[in-house]
Design an enzyme around this catalytic site. Structure first.
Site, PDB file in Angstrom:
ATOM      1  N   ASP A  36      -7.846  15.796 -17.145  1.00  5.24           N
ATOM      2  CA  ASP A  36      -7.988  14.365 -17.412  1.00  5.24           C
ATOM      3  C   ASP A  36      -7.527  14.159 -18.854  1.00  5.24           C
ATOM      4  OD1 ASP A  36      -8.964  11.840 -18.176  1.00  5.24           O
ATOM      5  OD2 ASP A  36     -10.515  11.909 -16.636  1.00  5.24           O
ATOM      6  N   LYS A  76      -7.552   2.563 -19.917  1.00  6.40           N
ATOM      7  CA  LYS A  76      -7.921   2.779 -21.323  1.00  6.40           C
ATOM      8  C   LYS A  76      -6.716   2.604 -22.255  1.00  6.40           C
ATOM      9  CE  LYS A  76     -12.016   3.531 -19.756  1.00  6.40           C
ATOM     10  NZ  LYS A  76     -11.928   4.031 -18.440  1.00  6.40           N
ATOM     11  N   ARG A 134       0.842  -1.214   0.000  1.00  3.56           N
ATOM     12  CA  ARG A 134       0.000   0.000   0.000  1.00  3.56           C
ATOM     13  C   ARG A 134       0.873   1.258   0.000  1.00  3.56           C
ATOM     14  NH1 ARG A 134      -2.509   2.207   4.318  1.00  3.56           N
ATOM     15  NH2 ARG A 134      -2.747   0.243   5.431  1.00  3.56           N
TER      16      ARG A 134
HETATM   17  C1  PLP Z   1     -12.160  10.263 -19.231  1.00  2.56           C
HETATM   18  C2  PLP Z   1     -12.235   9.281 -18.107  1.00  2.56           C
HETATM   19  N1  PLP Z   1     -11.702   9.598 -16.914  1.00  2.56           N
HETATM   20  C3  PLP Z   1     -11.760   8.756 -15.861  1.00  2.56           C
HETATM   21  C4  PLP Z   1     -12.374   7.529 -15.967  1.00  2.56           C
HETATM   22  C5  PLP Z   1     -12.419   6.599 -14.789  1.00  2.56           C
HETATM   23  O1  PLP Z   1     -11.508   5.580 -14.972  1.00  2.56           O
HETATM   24  P1  PLP Z   1     -11.634   4.110 -14.291  1.00  2.56           P
HETATM   25  O2  PLP Z   1     -12.800   3.450 -14.931  1.00  2.56           O
HETATM   26  O3  PLP Z   1     -10.311   3.498 -14.605  1.00  2.56           O
HETATM   27  O4  PLP Z   1     -11.843   4.348 -12.833  1.00  2.56           O
HETATM   28  C6  PLP Z   1     -12.922   7.142 -17.185  1.00  2.56           C
HETATM   29  C7  PLP Z   1     -13.594   5.839 -17.336  1.00  2.56           C
HETATM   30  O5  PLP Z   1     -14.239   5.561 -18.310  1.00  2.56           O
HETATM   31  C8  PLP Z   1     -12.856   8.038 -18.290  1.00  2.56           C
HETATM   32  O6  PLP Z   1     -13.367   7.738 -19.488  1.00  2.56           O
END
Ligand code: PLP
Length: 389
Positions: free
Chosen positions: A181, A206, A56
Protein backbone atom coordinates in the site's frame (compact mmCIF):
# COMPACT_ATOMS: atom_id res chain seq x y z
CA UNK A 1 7.43 11.33 -28.68
CA UNK A 2 7.54 9.28 -25.47
CA UNK A 3 8.07 11.38 -22.33
CA UNK A 4 9.68 9.75 -19.34
CA UNK A 5 10.11 12.40 -16.66
CA UNK A 6 7.74 12.23 -13.70
CA UNK A 7 6.54 15.86 -13.83
CA UNK A 8 5.77 15.62 -17.54
CA UNK A 9 4.03 12.27 -17.19
CA UNK A 10 1.86 13.60 -14.35
CA UNK A 11 0.45 16.17 -16.75
CA UNK A 12 0.45 14.40 -20.11
CA UNK A 13 0.19 10.62 -19.53
CA UNK A 14 -3.27 9.31 -20.36
CA UNK A 15 -4.50 12.63 -21.73
CA UNK A 16 -5.43 13.21 -25.33
CA UNK A 17 -6.96 16.12 -27.20
CA UNK A 18 -10.60 15.44 -27.92
CA UNK A 19 -10.89 14.57 -31.64
CA UNK A 20 -14.42 16.00 -31.90
CA UNK A 21 -14.01 19.41 -30.24
CA UNK A 22 -10.30 19.97 -29.81
CA UNK A 23 -10.71 20.22 -26.01
CA UNK A 24 -7.12 19.93 -24.83
CA UNK A 25 -7.83 17.62 -21.90
CA UNK A 26 -9.95 14.48 -21.74
CA UNK A 27 -13.63 15.50 -21.50
CA UNK A 28 -15.89 13.82 -18.94
CA UNK A 29 -17.64 10.81 -20.50
CA UNK A 30 -20.56 10.64 -18.08
CA UNK A 31 -22.08 7.60 -19.79
CA UNK A 32 -22.97 4.13 -18.60
CA UNK A 33 -23.13 2.47 -21.98
CA UNK A 34 -21.54 2.80 -25.42
CA UNK A 35 -23.31 2.19 -28.75
CA UNK A 36 -21.92 -0.11 -31.41
CA UNK A 37 -22.86 -0.06 -35.09
CA UNK A 38 -23.61 -3.74 -35.58
CA UNK A 39 -23.96 -7.04 -33.78
CA UNK A 40 -20.57 -8.03 -35.21
CA UNK A 41 -18.92 -4.93 -33.76
CA UNK A 42 -20.65 -5.67 -30.43
CA UNK A 43 -19.35 -9.25 -30.57
CA UNK A 44 -15.83 -7.97 -31.24
CA UNK A 45 -15.95 -5.58 -28.26
CA UNK A 46 -17.21 -8.31 -25.95
CA UNK A 47 -14.69 -10.87 -27.14
CA UNK A 48 -11.55 -8.72 -27.32
CA UNK A 49 -12.26 -5.68 -25.16
CA UNK A 50 -11.67 -3.33 -28.10
CA UNK A 51 -13.64 -0.14 -27.54
CA UNK A 52 -16.04 0.53 -24.69
CA UNK A 53 -19.17 -1.44 -23.84
CA UNK A 54 -20.42 -0.58 -20.36
CA UNK A 55 -18.76 1.62 -17.73
CA UNK A 56 -18.43 -1.25 -15.24
CA UNK A 57 -16.15 -2.78 -17.90
CA UNK A 58 -14.36 0.44 -18.79
CA UNK A 59 -14.78 4.12 -19.65
CA UNK A 60 -12.51 6.70 -21.38
CA UNK A 61 -12.00 8.66 -18.12
CA UNK A 62 -11.13 5.52 -16.21
CA UNK A 63 -8.67 4.50 -18.97
CA UNK A 64 -7.07 7.96 -18.90
CA UNK A 65 -6.61 7.79 -15.12
CA UNK A 66 -5.24 4.24 -15.30
CA UNK A 67 -2.67 5.21 -17.92
CA UNK A 68 -1.54 8.20 -15.86
CA UNK A 69 -1.13 6.26 -12.60
CA UNK A 70 0.63 3.33 -14.33
CA UNK A 71 3.10 5.77 -15.92
CA UNK A 72 3.88 7.43 -12.59
CA UNK A 73 4.37 4.15 -10.71
CA UNK A 74 6.46 2.73 -13.57
CA UNK A 75 4.06 -0.20 -13.95
CA UNK A 76 2.84 -1.85 -17.14
CA UNK A 77 -0.84 -1.41 -16.27
CA UNK A 78 -3.26 -0.06 -13.68
CA UNK A 79 -6.80 -0.76 -12.60
CA UNK A 80 -8.62 2.22 -11.07
CA UNK A 81 -11.37 1.44 -8.56
CA UNK A 82 -14.15 3.20 -6.65
CA UNK A 83 -12.15 3.50 -3.41
CA UNK A 84 -8.84 2.43 -1.95
CA UNK A 85 -10.61 -0.41 -0.13
CA UNK A 86 -12.15 -1.60 -3.41
CA UNK A 87 -8.60 -1.86 -4.78
CA UNK A 88 -7.37 -3.74 -1.70
CA UNK A 89 -10.33 -6.15 -1.51
CA UNK A 90 -10.69 -6.80 -5.24
CA UNK A 91 -6.97 -7.50 -5.62
CA UNK A 92 -6.66 -9.83 -2.65
CA UNK A 93 -9.88 -11.69 -3.44
CA UNK A 94 -8.70 -12.26 -7.01
CA UNK A 95 -5.31 -13.60 -5.93
CA UNK A 96 -6.22 -16.00 -3.12
CA UNK A 97 -8.33 -19.11 -2.83
CA UNK A 98 -9.55 -21.26 0.01
CA UNK A 99 -6.61 -22.86 1.86
CA UNK A 100 -4.18 -20.00 1.11
CA UNK A 101 -2.21 -18.03 3.66
CA UNK A 102 -1.09 -14.38 3.70
CA UNK A 103 1.76 -12.76 5.59
CA UNK A 104 0.90 -9.13 6.36
CA UNK A 105 2.20 -6.19 8.38
CA UNK A 106 0.70 -5.99 11.85
CA UNK A 107 0.19 -2.27 11.26
CA UNK A 108 -1.98 -2.15 8.17
CA UNK A 109 -4.70 0.43 7.55
CA UNK A 110 -7.57 -0.63 9.82
CA UNK A 111 -10.03 -1.74 7.09
CA UNK A 112 -7.33 -3.78 5.33
CA UNK A 113 -6.59 -5.42 8.66
CA UNK A 114 -10.31 -6.15 9.12
CA UNK A 115 -10.55 -7.68 5.63
CA UNK A 116 -7.67 -10.05 6.41
CA UNK A 117 -8.55 -10.80 10.04
CA UNK A 118 -12.35 -11.00 9.86
CA UNK A 119 -13.61 -11.60 6.31
CA UNK A 120 -10.96 -13.70 4.57
CA UNK A 121 -11.21 -16.51 7.17
CA UNK A 122 -14.88 -16.91 6.08
CA UNK A 123 -13.49 -18.06 2.72
CA UNK A 124 -10.77 -20.28 4.20
CA UNK A 125 -7.90 -17.79 3.87
CA UNK A 126 -5.74 -17.13 6.95
CA UNK A 127 -3.42 -14.20 7.61
CA UNK A 128 -0.42 -13.99 9.92
CA UNK A 129 0.30 -10.44 11.07
CA UNK A 130 3.94 -9.70 11.83
CA UNK A 131 6.15 -6.69 12.43
CA UNK A 132 7.47 -6.31 8.89
CA UNK A 133 9.98 -3.63 9.93
CA UNK A 134 12.11 -6.71 10.63
CA UNK A 135 12.05 -8.79 7.39
CA UNK A 136 13.17 -11.87 9.36
CA UNK A 137 9.69 -11.94 10.92
CA UNK A 138 8.24 -12.32 7.42
CA UNK A 139 10.73 -15.00 6.44
CA UNK A 140 10.02 -17.18 9.47
CA UNK A 141 6.23 -16.84 9.05
CA UNK A 142 6.08 -18.09 5.46
CA UNK A 143 4.30 -21.45 5.22
CA UNK A 144 3.88 -24.00 2.42
CA UNK A 145 0.48 -22.48 1.55
CA UNK A 146 1.55 -18.81 1.74
CA UNK A 147 0.44 -16.99 -1.39
CA UNK A 148 1.35 -13.39 -0.83
CA UNK A 149 3.09 -10.84 1.37
CA UNK A 150 1.30 -7.55 2.04
CA UNK A 151 3.04 -4.48 3.44
CA UNK A 152 2.27 -0.81 4.00
CA UNK A 153 5.14 1.68 4.30
CA UNK A 154 5.00 4.26 5.76
CA UNK A 155 2.11 2.78 7.69
CA UNK A 156 -1.12 4.37 8.88
CA UNK A 157 -1.17 5.91 11.50
CA UNK A 158 2.11 5.20 13.30
CA UNK A 159 4.45 5.61 10.27
CA UNK A 160 6.38 2.36 10.66
CA UNK A 161 8.84 1.71 7.82
CA UNK A 162 9.38 -1.61 6.05
CA UNK A 163 12.40 -2.32 3.83
CA UNK A 164 10.79 -2.81 0.40
CA UNK A 165 13.90 -4.32 -1.22
CA UNK A 166 14.27 -6.91 1.56
CA UNK A 167 10.59 -7.92 1.25
CA UNK A 168 10.93 -8.17 -2.54
CA UNK A 169 13.98 -10.39 -2.29
CA UNK A 170 12.52 -12.84 0.18
CA UNK A 171 9.13 -12.94 -1.59
CA UNK A 172 10.82 -13.77 -4.88
CA UNK A 173 12.97 -16.47 -3.22
CA UNK A 174 9.81 -18.07 -1.80
CA UNK A 175 7.86 -17.68 -5.07
CA UNK A 176 5.29 -15.34 -3.47
CA UNK A 177 3.51 -12.29 -4.78
CA UNK A 178 4.41 -9.07 -2.97
CA UNK A 179 1.93 -6.22 -2.49
CA UNK A 180 2.37 -2.77 -1.03
CA UNK A 181 0.00 0.00 0.00
CA UNK A 182 1.85 3.09 -1.29
CA UNK A 183 -0.84 5.60 -0.29
CA UNK A 184 1.23 7.55 2.24
CA UNK A 185 4.33 7.93 0.09
CA UNK A 186 2.80 8.36 -3.41
CA UNK A 187 4.88 7.54 -6.50
CA UNK A 188 6.50 10.97 -6.21
CA UNK A 189 8.31 9.82 -3.06
CA UNK A 190 8.55 6.05 -3.47
CA UNK A 191 8.52 3.68 -6.46
CA UNK A 192 8.09 0.12 -5.21
CA UNK A 193 7.92 -1.47 -8.69
CA UNK A 194 11.45 -0.25 -9.43
CA UNK A 195 12.45 -2.06 -6.21
CA UNK A 196 10.90 -5.30 -7.47
CA UNK A 197 7.46 -5.30 -5.75
CA UNK A 198 4.73 -7.01 -7.80
CA UNK A 199 1.64 -4.92 -7.07
CA UNK A 200 1.23 -1.38 -5.76
CA UNK A 201 -2.07 -0.32 -4.19
CA UNK A 202 -3.37 3.19 -3.55
CA UNK A 203 -6.17 4.96 -1.85
CA UNK A 204 -6.32 7.59 -4.61
CA UNK A 205 -8.72 9.45 -2.32
CA UNK A 206 -5.62 10.84 -0.58
CA UNK A 207 -2.57 12.56 -2.09
CA UNK A 208 -3.24 11.43 -5.68
CA UNK A 209 -6.56 13.27 -5.72
CA UNK A 210 -5.09 15.83 -3.36
CA UNK A 211 -8.12 18.05 -2.86
CA UNK A 212 -10.43 15.96 -0.67
CA UNK A 213 -13.21 15.89 -3.26
CA UNK A 214 -13.21 12.39 -4.80
CA UNK A 215 -12.89 8.79 -3.65
CA UNK A 216 -10.81 6.39 -5.70
CA UNK A 217 -8.34 3.53 -5.61
CA UNK A 218 -5.77 1.89 -7.84
CA UNK A 219 -3.69 -1.22 -8.26
CA UNK A 220 -0.64 -1.19 -10.51
CA UNK A 221 1.62 -3.96 -11.79
CA UNK A 222 2.40 -6.30 -14.67
CA UNK A 223 -0.15 -6.33 -17.49
CA UNK A 224 -1.18 -9.97 -17.09
CA UNK A 225 -1.82 -9.60 -13.33
CA UNK A 226 -3.81 -6.39 -13.74
CA UNK A 227 -5.82 -7.93 -16.58
CA UNK A 228 -6.58 -10.94 -14.38
CA UNK A 229 -7.93 -8.65 -11.62
CA UNK A 230 -9.78 -6.37 -14.06
CA UNK A 231 -11.51 -9.10 -16.02
CA UNK A 232 -12.07 -11.21 -12.91
CA UNK A 233 -13.26 -9.97 -9.55
CA UNK A 234 -13.37 -6.29 -10.50
CA UNK A 235 -16.02 -6.58 -13.21
CA UNK A 236 -18.13 -8.95 -11.21
CA UNK A 237 -17.83 -7.35 -7.78
CA UNK A 238 -18.32 -3.92 -9.35
CA UNK A 239 -16.14 -1.56 -7.30
CA UNK A 240 -15.95 0.78 -10.29
CA UNK A 241 -14.87 4.42 -10.07
CA UNK A 242 -17.29 6.95 -11.55
CA UNK A 243 -16.12 8.81 -14.68
CA UNK A 244 -16.35 12.14 -12.84
CA UNK A 245 -14.24 10.94 -9.92
CA UNK A 246 -11.70 9.45 -12.35
CA UNK A 247 -11.53 12.84 -14.07
CA UNK A 248 -11.16 14.71 -10.75
CA UNK A 249 -8.34 12.43 -9.62
CA UNK A 250 -6.58 12.68 -13.01
CA UNK A 251 -6.83 16.45 -12.69
CA UNK A 252 -5.43 16.32 -9.15
CA UNK A 253 -2.47 14.21 -10.27
CA UNK A 254 -1.35 16.89 -12.73
CA UNK A 255 -0.07 18.90 -9.74
CA UNK A 256 1.19 15.92 -7.73
CA UNK A 257 4.88 16.89 -7.97
CA UNK A 258 4.45 20.47 -6.81
CA UNK A 259 2.04 19.44 -4.08
CA UNK A 260 4.25 16.64 -2.77
CA UNK A 261 7.35 18.84 -2.72
CA UNK A 262 5.43 21.25 -0.51
CA UNK A 263 3.85 18.51 1.64
CA UNK A 264 7.34 17.06 2.20
CA UNK A 265 8.82 20.43 3.14
CA UNK A 266 5.97 21.58 5.38
CA UNK A 267 5.77 18.26 7.21
CA UNK A 268 9.48 18.22 7.98
CA UNK A 269 9.28 21.72 9.41
CA UNK A 270 6.22 20.84 11.52
CA UNK A 271 7.84 17.59 12.72
CA UNK A 272 10.95 19.46 13.86
CA UNK A 273 8.78 21.96 15.74
CA UNK A 274 6.78 19.22 17.47
CA UNK A 275 9.93 17.32 18.37
CA UNK A 276 11.21 20.34 20.32
CA UNK A 277 7.89 21.02 22.08
CA UNK A 278 7.88 20.25 25.85
CA UNK A 279 4.26 18.95 25.77
CA UNK A 280 5.07 16.39 23.07
CA UNK A 281 6.30 12.99 24.20
CA UNK A 282 7.31 11.62 20.78
CA UNK A 283 7.00 12.39 17.08
CA UNK A 284 6.65 9.63 14.49
CA UNK A 285 7.89 10.96 11.16
CA UNK A 286 10.31 8.98 9.00
CA UNK A 287 12.04 12.22 7.97
CA UNK A 288 13.45 12.67 11.49
CA UNK A 289 16.83 11.01 12.12
CA UNK A 290 15.47 9.69 15.46
CA UNK A 291 12.79 7.60 13.68
CA UNK A 292 13.80 3.91 13.82
CA UNK A 293 13.06 3.51 10.10
CA UNK A 294 14.83 6.72 9.01
CA UNK A 295 17.84 5.08 7.34
CA UNK A 296 15.66 2.67 5.34
CA UNK A 297 13.18 5.44 4.50
CA UNK A 298 16.10 7.55 3.22
CA UNK A 299 17.15 4.67 0.95
CA UNK A 300 13.72 4.07 -0.58
CA UNK A 301 12.02 7.48 -0.45
CA UNK A 302 12.77 10.77 -2.20
CA UNK A 303 10.90 12.75 0.47
CA UNK A 304 9.02 11.67 3.58
CA UNK A 305 5.54 12.84 2.61
CA UNK A 306 2.98 14.87 4.53
CA UNK A 307 1.72 12.61 7.31
CA UNK A 308 3.05 12.21 10.82
CA UNK A 309 1.80 11.19 14.23
CA UNK A 310 2.75 12.61 17.58
CA UNK A 311 2.05 11.68 21.13
CA UNK A 312 1.10 14.37 23.60
CA UNK A 313 1.99 14.05 27.27
CA UNK A 314 -1.01 13.19 29.45
CA UNK A 315 -2.58 10.38 27.40
CA UNK A 316 -6.17 10.07 26.15
CA UNK A 317 -7.71 13.24 27.66
CA UNK A 318 -4.72 15.34 26.74
CA UNK A 319 -4.88 14.07 23.13
CA UNK A 320 -8.54 15.03 22.90
CA UNK A 321 -7.97 18.44 24.52
CA UNK A 322 -5.18 19.27 22.08
CA UNK A 323 -7.20 18.53 18.91
CA UNK A 324 -10.22 20.37 20.36
CA UNK A 325 -8.09 23.50 20.83
CA UNK A 326 -6.92 23.64 17.19
CA UNK A 327 -8.33 26.47 15.07
CA UNK A 328 -6.68 26.22 11.63
CA UNK A 329 -6.07 22.46 11.50
CA UNK A 330 -9.35 20.67 10.83
CA UNK A 331 -10.46 17.68 12.92
CA UNK A 332 -11.34 15.08 10.28
CA UNK A 333 -10.25 11.67 9.12
CA UNK A 334 -8.52 11.19 5.76
CA UNK A 335 -5.23 12.72 4.68
CA UNK A 336 -3.38 14.13 1.69
CA UNK A 337 -5.69 17.11 1.36
CA UNK A 338 -4.66 20.73 0.65
CA UNK A 339 -5.78 21.66 4.17
CA UNK A 340 -4.18 20.30 7.33
CA UNK A 341 -6.24 17.49 8.83
CA UNK A 342 -5.88 16.18 12.34
CA UNK A 343 -7.28 13.19 14.14
CA UNK A 344 -7.00 11.80 17.67
CA UNK A 345 -6.80 8.10 16.80
CA UNK A 346 -7.86 6.50 20.11
CA UNK A 347 -11.16 8.44 20.35
CA UNK A 348 -12.05 8.24 16.62
CA UNK A 349 -10.58 5.88 13.98
CA UNK A 350 -9.42 3.31 16.52
CA UNK A 351 -12.13 3.78 19.18
CA UNK A 352 -13.60 0.33 18.50
CA UNK A 353 -10.22 -1.37 18.86
CA UNK A 354 -9.23 -2.56 22.35
CA UNK A 355 -6.48 -0.51 24.06
CA UNK A 356 -4.20 -3.61 23.95
CA UNK A 357 -4.72 -4.08 20.19
CA UNK A 358 -4.18 -0.36 19.71
CA UNK A 359 -0.89 -0.45 21.54
CA UNK A 360 0.24 -3.51 19.54
CA UNK A 361 -0.26 -1.41 16.41
CA UNK A 362 1.68 1.51 17.90
CA UNK A 363 -1.44 3.58 18.61
CA UNK A 364 -1.02 5.02 22.08
CA UNK A 365 -3.76 6.93 23.94
CA UNK A 366 -2.31 10.37 23.26
CA UNK A 367 -1.50 9.72 19.60
CA UNK A 368 -2.57 12.41 17.14
CA UNK A 369 -2.29 11.92 13.39
CA UNK A 370 -1.51 15.03 11.41
CA UNK A 371 -1.78 15.31 7.65
CA UNK A 372 0.17 18.47 6.99
CA UNK A 373 -1.47 20.51 4.26
CA UNK A 374 -0.25 23.14 1.86
CA UNK A 375 -0.87 26.17 4.08
CA UNK A 376 2.07 28.30 5.20
CA UNK A 377 3.97 26.07 7.68
CA UNK A 378 4.35 28.98 10.12
CA UNK A 379 0.54 29.21 10.41
CA UNK A 380 0.25 25.46 11.01
CA UNK A 381 2.98 25.63 13.64
CA UNK A 382 1.37 28.64 15.36
CA UNK A 383 -1.95 26.76 15.57
CA UNK A 384 -0.30 23.66 17.04
CA UNK A 385 1.67 25.81 19.48
CA UNK A 386 -1.41 27.56 20.85
CA UNK A 387 -3.33 24.25 21.10
CA UNK A 388 -0.51 22.48 22.92
CA UNK A 389 -0.18 25.47 25.21
C1 PLP B 1 -3.11 3.61 3.86
C2 PLP B 1 -4.53 3.49 3.42
N1 PLP B 1 -4.88 2.50 2.59
C3 PLP B 1 -6.16 2.33 2.17
C4 PLP B 1 -7.16 3.18 2.59
C5 PLP B 1 -8.57 2.99 2.12
O1 PLP B 1 -8.86 3.95 1.17
P1 PLP B 1 -10.37 4.48 0.84
O2 PLP B 1 -10.81 5.24 2.04
O3 PLP B 1 -10.16 5.30 -0.39
O4 PLP B 1 -11.19 3.26 0.61
C6 PLP B 1 -6.84 4.24 3.44
C7 PLP B 1 -7.88 5.17 3.92
O5 PLP B 1 -7.67 5.97 4.79
C8 PLP B 1 -5.49 4.41 3.87
O6 PLP B 1 -5.11 5.39 4.68
Amino acid sequence: MKYKKFDTLAIHAGESTDPHTGAVDTPIYQATTFAYESADEGAERFAHGTGFVYTRWGNPNISALQEKIAALEGGEACLATATGMAAVATTILQLVQSGDHIVASNYLYSATNTLCAKYLPKFGVQTSFVDTSNPKNVERTIQKNTKLVYIETPSNPALQITDIKAITTLSKQAGLLSLIDNTFATPFNQKPIALGLDLVIHSATKFLCGHGDAMGGAVIGKKDLIEQITKGMHRDLGGVISPFNAWLIARGIKTLSVRMERHNRNALEVARFLQRHPKVERVYYPGLPEHPGHEIAKKQMVGFSGVMSFEVKGGYESGKRTVNALKLCTQAVSLGDTRTLVCHSASTTHSTVTPEARRAGGITDGLIRLSVGLEDPQDIIADLDQALG
